[in-house]
Design an enzyme around this catalytic site. Structure first.
Site, PDB file in Angstrom:
ATOM      1  N   THR A  25     -11.708  14.668  29.806  1.00  0.00           N
ATOM      2  CA  THR A  25     -10.842  13.109  29.535  1.00  0.00           C
ATOM      3  C   THR A  25     -11.090  12.807  28.091  1.00  0.00           C
ATOM      4  O   THR A  25      -9.988  12.572  27.436  1.00  0.00           O
ATOM      5  CB  THR A  25     -10.984  12.208  30.529  1.00  0.00           C
ATOM      6  OG1 THR A  25     -10.863  12.564  31.753  1.00  0.00           O
ATOM      7  CG2 THR A  25     -10.380  10.937  30.119  1.00  0.00           C
ATOM      8  N   ASP A  59       0.685  -1.155   0.028  1.00  0.00           N
ATOM      9  CA  ASP A  59      -0.114  -0.155  -0.022  1.00  0.00           C
ATOM     10  C   ASP A  59       0.954   1.169  -0.053  1.00  0.00           C
ATOM     11  O   ASP A  59       0.773   2.432  -0.746  1.00  0.00           O
ATOM     12  CB  ASP A  59      -1.119  -0.115   1.195  1.00  0.00           C
ATOM     13  CG  ASP A  59      -0.391  -0.304   2.573  1.00  0.00           C
ATOM     14  OD1 ASP A  59       0.814  -0.404   2.540  1.00  0.00           O
ATOM     15  OD2 ASP A  59      -0.995   0.014   3.750  1.00  0.00           O
TER      16      ASP A  59
END
Length: 247
Positions: free
Chosen positions: A175, A102
């Protein structure tokens, strides 16, 4: 001749018809989980074609399932492999087989665009960065976890850290936001450092091409980045032409 191109990655199968002038038709995609494709995937494949080319970095069993499906539809199936030299590109690796196909195909497509030196960034399961100069010489690259893989790894080791969600911020106050900002920020920093190093090495700022499922999340924060979602398929078309697959 009716010809199709197939790019089997770590999370998706992308495929498109190849027109006689070398351009791609509509690109379609089917998801998979690494072991099996989504339900109904075979119905989305072309019913018949004279020839097709396949690029695959997926597990052998998944590639085998695709090849079995293609065998009943396509008169001839060819599988792309990394070559030391192809279509004006020279690979930096001493053993070209160790460079993912790829990445190789994306380099072919980037060089064929004729924009001078290019920094080719793939954002999938892994984050890959490869530099090709204006003469087609691959100068090497980097491999790191993608932002998505970083999140998954943190969640796997610390369950209270969410595996997804959140919004990017330079200094997050939540968070979930801090996680997406940290993981994407790490990827952005690697790309920018690579771009600066490429500029110093070549004396010219390289064109920045982004491909892969995670590319859109980074593109907006990288000045001058060009989204190239079909870059591997474009390179597969170049490889097939050079190897006279559809001659």
């Amino acid at each position: 001749m009716t010809a199709w191109l197939f790019d089997l990655g770590n999370t998706r199968l992308k495929f498109a018809p190849l027109h006689p002038d070398g351009s791609l038709g509509e690109v379609m995609a089917v998801a998979h989980d690494g072991t099996r494709f989504d339900a109904g995937w075979e119905q989305r494949l072309p019913a018949r074609c004279e020839a097709c080319s396949l690029s695959s970095v997926a597990a052998p069993a998944l590639r085998g399932a695709l090849l079995e499906a293609l065998a009943s539809r396509c008169g001839r199936v060819s599988i792309a492999s990394t070559l030391a030299r192809c279509d004006g590109v020279t690979i930096a690796y001493a053993d070209p087989r160790r460079l993912g196909v790829d990445r190789f195909l994306a380099l072919l497509a980037a060089h064929a665009r004729g924009n001078g030196p290019s920094l080719v960034v793939g954002v999938g399961t892994a984050l890959t960065v490869d530099l090709v100069d204006a003469q087609g010489r691959h100068r090497g690259g980097r491999i790191a976890p993608s932002p998505a893989l970083m999140r998954q790894a943190l969640h796997a080791r610390t369950a209270q850290l969410p595996a997804d969600g959140g919004s990017y911020a330079e200094f997050a106050a939540d968070t979930a936001d801090a996680l997406v900002s940290g993981c994407e920020g790490a990827a952005l920093a690697l790309v920018e450092r690579s771009r600066e190093a490429a500029h110093a090495l070549l004396g010219a700022r390289p064109h920045l091409l982004l491909h892969g499922g995670g590319a859109p999340a980074l593109a907006a924060r990288l000045d001058g980045a060009e989204p190239a979602p079909s870059l591997v398929l474009e390179g597969l078309a170049r490889w097939a032409r050079m190897e006279r697959i559809f001659a």
